[in-house]
Design a protein around this motif. Structure first.
Motif, PDB file in Angstrom:
ATOM      1  N   SER A  27       0.829  -1.212   0.000  1.00 52.41           N
ATOM      2  CA  SER A  27       0.000   0.000   0.000  1.00 52.41           C
ATOM      3  C   SER A  27       0.859   1.257   0.000  1.00 52.41           C
ATOM      4  O   SER A  27       0.537   2.237  -0.673  1.00 52.41           O
ATOM      5  CB  SER A  27      -0.920   0.014   1.221  1.00 52.41           C
ATOM      6  N   ALA A  28       1.956   1.237   0.753  1.00 52.31           N
ATOM      7  CA  ALA A  28       2.843   2.400   0.813  1.00 52.31           C
ATOM      8  C   ALA A  28       3.472   2.681  -0.554  1.00 52.31           C
ATOM      9  O   ALA A  28       3.518   3.833  -0.991  1.00 52.31           O
ATOM     10  CB  ALA A  28       3.922   2.194   1.865  1.00 52.31           C
ATOM     11  N   VAL A  29       3.933   1.625  -1.218  1.00 54.62           N
ATOM     12  CA  VAL A  29       4.532   1.810  -2.551  1.00 54.62           C
ATOM     13  C   VAL A  29       3.497   2.361  -3.521  1.00 54.62           C
ATOM     14  O   VAL A  29       3.763   3.316  -4.271  1.00 54.62           O
ATOM     15  CB  VAL A  29       5.128   0.475  -3.066  1.00 54.62           C
ATOM     16  N   PHE A  30       2.311   1.802  -3.526  1.00 52.50           N
ATOM     17  CA  PHE A  30       1.251   2.278  -4.414  1.00 52.50           C
ATOM     18  C   PHE A  30       0.893   3.728  -4.108  1.00 52.50           C
ATOM     19  O   PHE A  30       0.723   4.547  -5.018  1.00 52.50           O
ATOM     20  CB  PHE A  30       0.009   1.385  -4.283  1.00 52.50           C
ATOM     21  N   THR A  31       0.785   4.062  -2.824  1.00 50.94           N
ATOM     22  CA  THR A  31       0.387   5.404  -2.426  1.00 50.94           C
ATOM     23  C   THR A  31       1.449   6.436  -2.780  1.00 50.94           C
ATOM     24  O   THR A  31       1.112   7.564  -3.166  1.00 50.94           O
ATOM     25  CB  THR A  31       0.085   5.444  -0.913  1.00 50.94           C
ATOM     26  N   VAL A  32       2.714   6.074  -2.662  1.00 48.67           N
ATOM     27  CA  VAL A  32       3.791   7.002  -3.044  1.00 48.67           C
ATOM     28  C   VAL A  32       3.687   7.350  -4.524  1.00 48.67           C
ATOM     29  O   VAL A  32       3.887   8.503  -4.920  1.00 48.67           O
ATOM     30  CB  VAL A  32       5.172   6.403  -2.700  1.00 48.67           C
ATOM     31  N   PHE A  33       3.369   6.371  -5.354  1.00 49.13           N
ATOM     32  CA  PHE A  33       3.202   6.650  -6.780  1.00 49.13           C
ATOM     33  C   PHE A  33       1.956   7.476  -7.054  1.00 49.13           C
ATOM     34  O   PHE A  33       1.930   8.286  -7.975  1.00 49.13           O
ATOM     35  CB  PHE A  33       3.134   5.343  -7.588  1.00 49.13           C
ATOM     36  N   LYS A  34       0.926   7.269  -6.266  1.00 50.70           N
ATOM     37  CA  LYS A  34      -0.346   7.949  -6.501  1.00 50.70           C
ATOM     38  C   LYS A  34      -0.400   9.346  -5.890  1.00 50.70           C
ATOM     39  O   LYS A  34      -0.978  10.245  -6.478  1.00 50.70           O
ATOM     40  CB  LYS A  34      -1.443   7.068  -5.896  1.00 50.70           C
ATOM     41  N   GLN A  35       0.183   9.536  -4.692  1.00 48.55           N
ATOM     42  CA  GLN A  35       0.089  10.820  -3.979  1.00 48.55           C
ATOM     43  C   GLN A  35       1.491  11.374  -3.745  1.00 48.55           C
ATOM     44  O   GLN A  35       2.249  10.840  -2.955  1.00 48.55           O
ATOM     45  CB  GLN A  35      -0.614  10.600  -2.638  1.00 48.55           C
ATOM     46  N   HIS A  36       1.803  12.472  -4.431  1.00 51.81           N
ATOM     47  CA  HIS A  36       3.146  13.047  -4.353  1.00 51.81           C
ATOM     48  C   HIS A  36       3.255  14.188  -3.348  1.00 51.81           C
ATOM     49  O   HIS A  36       4.354  14.572  -2.970  1.00 51.81           O
ATOM     50  CB  HIS A  36       3.583  13.558  -5.736  1.00 51.81           C
ATOM     51  N   GLU A  37       2.144  14.741  -2.908  1.00 50.02           N
ATOM     52  CA  GLU A  37       2.193  15.903  -2.028  1.00 50.02           C
ATOM     53  C   GLU A  37       2.472  15.485  -0.583  1.00 50.02           C
ATOM     54  O   GLU A  37       1.753  14.669  -0.013  1.00 50.02           O
ATOM     55  CB  GLU A  37       0.863  16.650  -2.080  1.00 50.02           C
ATOM     56  N   PRO A  38       3.517  16.065   0.040  1.00 52.00           N
ATOM     57  CA  PRO A  38       3.834  15.712   1.440  1.00 52.00           C
ATOM     58  C   PRO A  38       2.728  16.114   2.416  1.00 52.00           C
ATOM     59  O   PRO A  38       2.569  15.483   3.465  1.00 52.00           O
ATOM     60  CB  PRO A  38       5.105  16.503   1.733  1.00 52.00           C
ATOM     61  N   ALA A  39       1.949  17.128   2.102  1.00 52.53           N
ATOM     62  CA  ALA A  39       0.878  17.567   3.000  1.00 52.53           C
ATOM     63  C   ALA A  39      -0.183  16.477   3.166  1.00 52.53           C
ATOM     64  O   ALA A  39      -0.814  16.371   4.223  1.00 52.53           O
ATOM     65  CB  ALA A  39       0.236  18.843   2.468  1.00 52.53           C
ATOM     66  N   ALA A  40      -0.362  15.669   2.162  1.00 49.00           N
ATOM     67  CA  ALA A  40      -1.359  14.605   2.232  1.00 49.00           C
ATOM     68  C   ALA A  40      -0.924  13.496   3.195  1.00 49.00           C
ATOM     69  O   ALA A  40      -1.751  12.731   3.681  1.00 49.00           O
ATOM     70  CB  ALA A  40      -1.607  14.026   0.851  1.00 49.00           C
ATOM     71  N   TRP A  41       0.373  13.423   3.482  1.00 47.46           N
ATOM     72  CA  TRP A  41       0.906  12.376   4.344  1.00 47.46           C
ATOM     73  C   TRP A  41       0.912  12.777   5.821  1.00 47.46           C
ATOM     74  O   TRP A  41       1.144  11.933   6.685  1.00 47.46           O
ATOM     75  CB  TRP A  41       2.329  12.019   3.930  1.00 47.46           C
ATOM     76  N   SER A  42       0.682  14.033   6.125  1.00 53.27           N
ATOM     77  CA  SER A  42       0.736  14.462   7.522  1.00 53.27           C
ATOM     78  C   SER A  42      -0.561  14.131   8.249  1.00 53.27           C
ATOM     79  O   SER A  42      -1.654  14.217   7.687  1.00 53.27           O
ATOM     80  CB  SER A  42       1.019  15.965   7.604  1.00 53.27           C
ATOM     81  N   ILE A  43      -0.424  13.758   9.509  1.00 54.52           N
ATOM     82  CA  ILE A  43      -1.586  13.450  10.342  1.00 54.52           C
ATOM     83  C   ILE A  43      -1.846  14.676  11.199  1.00 54.52           C
ATOM     84  O   ILE A  43      -1.061  15.018  12.076  1.00 54.52           O
ATOM     85  CB  ILE A  43      -1.312  12.207  11.204  1.00 54.52           C
ATOM     86  N   ARG A  44      -2.967  15.342  10.924  1.00 56.25           N
ATOM     87  CA  ARG A  44      -3.230  16.642  11.553  1.00 56.25           C
ATOM     88  C   ARG A  44      -3.971  16.549  12.885  1.00 56.25           C
ATOM     89  O   ARG A  44      -3.871  17.438  13.705  1.00 56.25           O
ATOM     90  CB  ARG A  44      -4.026  17.512  10.587  1.00 56.25           C
ATOM     91  N   SER A  45      -4.742  15.511  13.101  1.00 55.53           N
ATOM     92  CA  SER A  45      -5.519  15.450  14.344  1.00 55.53           C
ATOM     93  C   SER A  45      -5.453  14.047  14.949  1.00 55.53           C
ATOM     94  O   SER A  45      -5.084  13.084  14.282  1.00 55.53           O
ATOM     95  CB  SER A  45      -6.977  15.839  14.084  1.00 55.53           C
ATOM     96  N   SER A  46      -5.829  13.979  16.196  1.00 50.56           N
ATOM     97  CA  SER A  46      -5.773  12.684  16.877  1.00 50.56           C
ATOM     98  C   SER A  46      -6.854  11.730  16.367  1.00 50.56           C
ATOM     99  O   SER A  46      -6.667  10.518  16.374  1.00 50.56           O
ATOM    100  CB  SER A  46      -5.915  12.870  18.386  1.00 50.56           C
ATOM    101  N   ILE A  47      -7.970  12.261  15.882  1.00 50.16           N
ATOM    102  CA  ILE A  47      -9.023  11.392  15.357  1.00 50.16           C
ATOM    103  C   ILE A  47      -8.556  10.666  14.107  1.00 50.16           C
ATOM    104  O   ILE A  47      -8.861   9.484  13.902  1.00 50.16           O
ATOM    105  CB  ILE A  47     -10.343  12.168  15.114  1.00 50.16           C
TER     106      ILE A  47
END
Length: 158
Positions: A27-47
Motif C-alpha cells: 500500500s505504501a509503494v502504491f500510495t507514493v506513486f499515486k500521492q506526491h504531495e507531502p501535505a497529504a501524508w501528515s496526520i493533523r488530528s488525533s481522530i
C-alpha cells in the motif's frame, strides 16, 4: 493458500503480522506513486491517527487473525462461507452511513453471485464428505490384510 501457509507456519499471530506487514508495504509503494504531495501524508488530528490505528490493527489485523484461526480449526471452506456476509454488510452500511442508493440490479446481481458462491461451497463440502466416506478406514484395511496373511500362511502350511 492460507491453509497451506498455516501448515508450514503454524504461529497464527505472527503470520497475521507478516500478512498485514506485506500489505502495508504494498500500500505504501502504491500510495507514493499515486500521492506526491507531502501535505497529504501528515496526520493533523488525533481522530485521524486513531482512525488509522483502528483500521490497521482492529479491522485488518484482527480479521486476518480470526480467518487464520478458523482456517486452522475448520477448513478453508468454512472461512470462505463468511465472505459474502462482508459484501452484504458493506452494501447495507454504505446505504445507511453514506446515503448510497441500492438499485434493484445491484441487489439482484449481488444475490446471484452470493447464491452461486454458496452453491459452489455446498458442492465442495458434499464432495469432501463423499470422498471421506469412500476411503476405507484404517481398521478395515488392517483387518483385510490380517485375514489375507492368515489365508496365505495357512496355504503355506499345507
Amino acid at each position: 493458500m492460507q491453509a497451506y501457509t498455516l501448515k508450514r507456519y503454524p504461529a497464527q499471530l505472527s503470520l497475521a503480522a507478516w500478512i498485514n506487514g506485506l500489505a502495508v508495504a504494498q500500500s505504501a509503494v502504491f500510495t507514493v506513486f499515486k500521492q506526491h504531495e507531502p501535505a497529504a501524508w501528515s496526520i493533523r488530528s488525533s481522530i485521524i491517527f486513531w482512525s488509522i490505528i483502528h483500521a490497521g490493527v482492529i479491522s485488518c489485523g484482527l480479521t486476518v487473525f480470526i480467518q487464520l484461526w478458523c482456517n486452522k480449526e475448520k477448513e478453508a471452506v468454512f472461512v470462505t462461507i463468511f465472505s459474502p456476509l462482508a459484501t452484504v454488510m458493506v452494501a447495507i452500511l454504505a446505504c445507511f452511513l453514506f446515503g448510497e442508493e441500492l438499485h434493484a440490479g445491484s441487489i439482484l446481481g449481488g444475490a446471484v453471485v452470493i447464491i452461486g458462491l454458496y452453491m459452489l461451497l455446498w458442492g465442495k463440502e458434499n464432495e469432501r464428505d463423499r470422498n471421506k466416506s469412500q476411503e476405507p478406514s484404517l481398521s478395515t484395511y488392517d483387518e483385510e490384510k490380517l485375514s489375507q496373511l492368515a489365508v496365505e500362511s495357512s496355504a503355506e502350511d499345507k
